[in-house]
Every structure is written in structure tokens, then in C-alpha cells.
Motif scaffolding. Structure first.
Motif, PDB file in Angstrom:
ATOM      1  N   ALA A 175       0.825  -1.216   0.000  1.00  0.00           N
ATOM      2  CA  ALA A 175       0.000   0.000   0.000  1.00  0.00           C
ATOM      3  C   ALA A 175       0.858   1.264   0.000  1.00  0.00           C
ATOM      4  O   ALA A 175       0.549   2.238  -0.689  1.00  0.00           O
ATOM      5  N   ILE A 176       1.952   1.245   0.752  1.00  0.00           N
ATOM      6  CA  ILE A 176       2.812   2.428   0.837  1.00  0.00           C
ATOM      7  C   ILE A 176       3.797   2.493  -0.325  1.00  0.00           C
ATOM      8  O   ILE A 176       3.860   3.476  -1.068  1.00  0.00           O
ATOM      9  N   HIS A 177       4.569   1.430  -0.498  1.00  0.00           N
ATOM     10  CA  HIS A 177       5.688   1.483  -1.440  1.00  0.00           C
ATOM     11  C   HIS A 177       5.242   1.529  -2.895  1.00  0.00           C
ATOM     12  O   HIS A 177       5.884   2.172  -3.725  1.00  0.00           O
ATOM     13  N   SER A 178       4.140   0.861  -3.209  1.00  0.00           N
ATOM     14  CA  SER A 178       3.674   0.899  -4.596  1.00  0.00           C
ATOM     15  C   SER A 178       3.354   2.331  -5.011  1.00  0.00           C
ATOM     16  O   SER A 178       3.642   2.744  -6.143  1.00  0.00           O
ATOM     17  N   GLN A 179       2.781   3.099  -4.097  1.00  0.00           N
ATOM     18  CA  GLN A 179       2.395   4.467  -4.420  1.00  0.00           C
ATOM     19  C   GLN A 179       3.605   5.398  -4.441  1.00  0.00           C
ATOM     20  O   GLN A 179       3.661   6.335  -5.240  1.00  0.00           O
ATOM     21  N   VAL A 180       4.565   5.137  -3.577  1.00  0.00           N
ATOM     22  CA  VAL A 180       5.806   5.925  -3.607  1.00  0.00           C
ATOM     23  C   VAL A 180       6.560   5.686  -4.905  1.00  0.00           C
ATOM     24  O   VAL A 180       6.990   6.630  -5.581  1.00  0.00           O
ATOM     25  N   HIS A 181       6.703   4.428  -5.294  1.00  0.00           N
ATOM     26  CA  HIS A 181       7.407   4.108  -6.537  1.00  0.00           C
ATOM     27  C   HIS A 181       6.667   4.664  -7.753  1.00  0.00           C
ATOM     28  O   HIS A 181       7.283   5.102  -8.723  1.00  0.00           O
ATOM     29  N   GLN A 182       5.346   4.641  -7.707  1.00  0.00           N
ATOM     30  CA  GLN A 182       4.563   5.153  -8.831  1.00  0.00           C
ATOM     31  C   GLN A 182       4.699   6.671  -8.938  1.00  0.00           C
ATOM     32  O   GLN A 182       4.823   7.219 -10.043  1.00  0.00           O
ATOM     33  N   ALA A 183       4.671   7.350  -7.804  1.00  0.00           N
ATOM     34  CA  ALA A 183       4.737   8.813  -7.803  1.00  0.00           C
ATOM     35  C   ALA A 183       6.140   9.331  -8.102  1.00  0.00           C
ATOM     36  O   ALA A 183       6.288  10.456  -8.599  1.00  0.00           O
ATOM     37  N   ARG A 184       7.165   8.508  -7.816  1.00  0.00           N
ATOM     38  CA  ARG A 184       8.546   8.960  -7.963  1.00  0.00           C
ATOM     39  C   ARG A 184       9.330   8.004  -8.869  1.00  0.00           C
ATOM     40  O   ARG A 184      10.006   7.092  -8.399  1.00  0.00           O
ATOM     41  N   PRO A 185       9.258   8.202 -10.201  1.00  0.00           N
ATOM     42  CA  PRO A 185       9.989   7.319 -11.108  1.00  0.00           C
ATOM     43  C   PRO A 185      11.496   7.347 -10.900  1.00  0.00           C
ATOM     44  O   PRO A 185      12.208   6.433 -11.313  1.00  0.00           O
TER      45      PRO A 185
ATOM     46  N   THR B 214      -4.309   7.260  10.697  1.00  0.00           N
ATOM     47  CA  THR B 214      -5.649   6.654  10.594  1.00  0.00           C
ATOM     48  C   THR B 214      -5.615   5.138  10.781  1.00  0.00           C
ATOM     49  O   THR B 214      -6.552   4.451  10.399  1.00  0.00           O
ATOM     50  N   GLY B 215      -4.520   4.612  11.341  1.00  0.00           N
ATOM     51  CA  GLY B 215      -4.410   3.171  11.534  1.00  0.00           C
ATOM     52  C   GLY B 215      -3.384   2.557  10.597  1.00  0.00           C
ATOM     53  O   GLY B 215      -2.681   3.255   9.865  1.00  0.00           O
ATOM     54  N   VAL B 216      -3.281   1.236  10.650  1.00  0.00           N
ATOM     55  CA  VAL B 216      -2.329   0.526   9.790  1.00  0.00           C
ATOM     56  C   VAL B 216      -2.664   0.814   8.329  1.00  0.00           C
ATOM     57  O   VAL B 216      -3.831   0.751   7.925  1.00  0.00           O
ATOM     58  N   VAL B 217      -1.629   1.120   7.549  1.00  0.00           N
ATOM     59  CA  VAL B 217      -1.848   1.513   6.150  1.00  0.00           C
ATOM     60  C   VAL B 217      -2.085   0.271   5.302  1.00  0.00           C
ATOM     61  O   VAL B 217      -1.162  -0.495   5.027  1.00  0.00           O
ATOM     62  N   THR B 218      -3.316   0.083   4.889  1.00  0.00           N
ATOM     63  CA  THR B 218      -3.650  -1.027   3.988  1.00  0.00           C
ATOM     64  C   THR B 218      -4.406  -0.544   2.763  1.00  0.00           C
ATOM     65  O   THR B 218      -4.756  -1.344   1.897  1.00  0.00           O
ATOM     66  N   ASP B 219      -4.653   0.750   2.701  1.00  0.00           N
ATOM     67  CA  ASP B 219      -5.439   1.354   1.623  1.00  0.00           C
ATOM     68  C   ASP B 219      -4.516   2.090   0.668  1.00  0.00           C
ATOM     69  O   ASP B 219      -3.668   2.879   1.096  1.00  0.00           O
ATOM     70  N   LEU B 220      -4.684   1.855  -0.620  1.00  0.00           N
ATOM     71  CA  LEU B 220      -3.846   2.526  -1.611  1.00  0.00           C
ATOM     72  C   LEU B 220      -4.006   4.042  -1.559  1.00  0.00           C
ATOM     73  O   LEU B 220      -3.060   4.786  -1.823  1.00  0.00           O
ATOM     74  N   GLU B 221      -5.181   4.519  -1.216  1.00  0.00           N
ATOM     75  CA  GLU B 221      -5.389   5.968  -1.120  1.00  0.00           C
ATOM     76  C   GLU B 221      -4.535   6.569  -0.015  1.00  0.00           C
ATOM     77  O   GLU B 221      -4.036   7.684  -0.137  1.00  0.00           O
ATOM     78  N   GLU B 222      -4.379   5.824   1.072  1.00  0.00           N
ATOM     79  CA  GLU B 222      -3.503   6.285   2.150  1.00  0.00           C
ATOM     80  C   GLU B 222      -2.051   6.303   1.675  1.00  0.00           C
ATOM     81  O   GLU B 222      -1.289   7.208   2.008  1.00  0.00           O
ATOM     82  N   GLY B 223      -1.679   5.295   0.891  1.00  0.00           N
ATOM     83  CA  GLY B 223      -0.340   5.272   0.311  1.00  0.00           C
ATOM     84  C   GLY B 223      -0.098   6.468  -0.590  1.00  0.00           C
ATOM     85  O   GLY B 223       0.988   7.058  -0.592  1.00  0.00           O
TER      86      GLY B 223
END
Length: 270
Positions: free
Chosen positions: A113-123, A167-176
Motif C-alpha cells: 500500500a505504501i511502497h507501490s504508491q511511492v514508486h509510482q509517484a517517484r519514477p 488513521t491506523g495501519v496503512v492497507t489502503d492505496l489511497e492512504e499510500g
């Protein structure tokens, strides 16, 4: 003894000496397979170092390395395995949907949830590191950013964000995505009530930024507990950041640690 009448000769001599000096720089690769193996070895070594430094808290914490061929996939430590035991062969490859496409173990849901969004946002980011380290969590509980009170912490001066929410343990892609937005173009972000996350253009740089950021959190807490701190002036903090805050310097600083862990624990290459 130098010949003052022949400065050109002395210059040539010094140049010749310089060619024999060993100064390591990030390697280049002839094949994608070589680069993939290299990233996986550095990833396993970084995880072992995190284990050695006590950065793991149960099953929390993860370091990822983007695959050099399938750039929307990343390598990561498997869920539920101690950092201290991870080998290259244990690493798993996760695709953009969160599916394990290589490896024998499941992926940590929060890692995806976290790393996929970081990698996507930062090529530009090859690696990202996050763990529930002690002093990082303490700073995050204060909702504070790091202040320019030492030379080392200036690597993060105006170069780290604050995710000012929990907001709790990050399991949501939107939170990522929100975490990636808080990271922005910086090398690191403090996740309030959670911990630290760092990125780099190599595994080595991302791991080094995490290690030195954790230590900087410790120093800030100690210094402020002892008394009133004397900050580095803005212009000098900016200059110091320019000197020590780029990923190449991070890579160089990491090499002694890489040498130590690979000599102590060569089984990580298996």
C-alpha cells in the motif's frame, strides 16, 4: 623530494599517483540480469543491517527495490521473516497489483500500500525504506520535523516532509498516495505516530538516509532534553545540505556498513 624547477613534472607524478587510488562509485551494468542481482544483494544486505540495528518491530518494516526491467514491479522482504535472517533467495517480486510473481512468501499488505504508491509517484526512486525504529517513532509522536542542529542532519534540511495524520495501519492505496504526496520530491518523510520513510536512487542511498535519519532523531531528542539547542543558520544549513544531501554522498557513506555486514554475514548472498 620535489623539484621546484619542474612543477609540471611534479603535477604528472601526482596525477600518476591519483590513478592508483581506489575510490568506489556506483557500478554500471552490461545486462539487466546483472543489475537485478546487484539490487537484490544490496536489498538483502540493507535488511540485515536494519535487523542488526534493531529497526524491526514484529512484522513491521520493509525495504523495496524497483526491478530494473519491469519498472512497475519491486523486490521486497517477505511478510513475517526477520530482517536478521533474510537472504537474496528469500526476496519476493511484487507487481503493480500487489501479486507476488516471484518468490515463496506473501507480501506485507502495508508494504504494498505504501511502497507501490511511492514508486509510482517517484519514477526517480529505485528504493524506499520504512521501519518502526525507536527514535523515528518518538519524533513522529511529537509531530515534529528534524531541525538543523548538527552537520549530519543538514542532509535533510528542507528535504523531508511530514505526513501529519494517522488513521491506523496503512492497507489502503489511497492512504499510500497521501503518504507519497507528503513525501513530494524529498528524500524522506516523517509519518506522524508511525515512523520514518526514506527513498534513494539506489538501495544504498535509501538505506543510508534511513540509518542516519534515525540517528538524527535520537540526537534531536537528546539535545532538546538536555537544554536549549543552538541551530545552524539557514544559509549554512543550505550549504551543508548541498555538500552532503545528494544520493551519491548517501551511497558513499553507506559503503563501510555494506562491507561490515557482508563480511560478518556472507550467507545473505545465498
Amino acid at each position: 623530494m620535489s623539484d621546484d624547477t619542474n612543477p609540471a613534472g611534479e603535477e604528472k607524478f601526482l596525477d600518476a599517483l591519483a590513478t592508483d587510488l581506489i575510490f568506489r562509485l556506483p557500478p554500471t551494468f552490461e545486462t539487466v540480469e546483472e543489475e537485478r542481482r546487484h539490487r537484490k544483494e544490496r536489498l538483502a544486505a540493507a535488511l540485515r543491517l536494519f535487523g542488526k540495528f534493531g529497526f524491526e518491530e514484529g512484522v513491521a518494516g520493509h525495504i523495496t527495490a524497483r526491478d530494473p526491467e519491469h519498472t512497475d514491479h519491486f523486490w521486497v522482504n517477505p511478510f513475517g521473516m526477520s530482517f536478521k535472517h533474510i537472504k537474496v533467495s528469500d526476496l519476493i517480486l511484487v507487481n503493480h497489483e500487489g501479486k507476488v510473481v516471484q518468490g515463496r512468501y506473501p507480501v506485507n499488505e502495508a508494504a504494498f500500500a505504501i511502497h507501490s504508491q511511492v514508486h509510482q509517484a517517484r519514477p526517480d526512486v529505485v528504493a524506499a525504506a520504512h521501519s518502526h525504529s525507536t527514535y523515528g517513532r518518538a519524533i513522529s509522536a511529537l509531530g515534529q520535523k528534524l531541525e538543523p542542529i548538527t552537520q549530519d542532519v543538514c542532509a535533510f534540511y528542507q528535504d523531508h516532509g511530514l505526513f501529519d495524520d494517522y488513521t491506523g495501519v496503512v492497507t489502503d492505496l489511497e492512504e499510500g498516495k497521501r503518504i507519497a504526496a507528503a513525501l513530494g520530491d524529498n528524500k524522506a518523510v516523517i509519518l506522524r505516530n508511525h515512523g520514518l520513510l526514506t527513498v534513494g536512487d539506489t538501495v544504498d542511498a535509501a538505506a543510508w538516509w534511513f540509518i542516519t535519519m534515525e540517528r538524527s532523531c535520537q540526537v534531536q531528542l537528546l539535545a532538546k532534553a538536555a537544554g536549549e539547542v543552538v541551530p545552524i543558520e539557514h544559509d549554512n544549513a543550505v550549504l551543508t545540505h548541498q555538500q552532503i544531501g545528494n544520493d551519491l554522498v548517501g551511497w558513499i557513506n553507506y559503503q563501510p556498513l555494506y562491507d561490515q555486514i557482508t563480511r560478518e554475514q556472507p550467507d545473505l548472498f545465498e
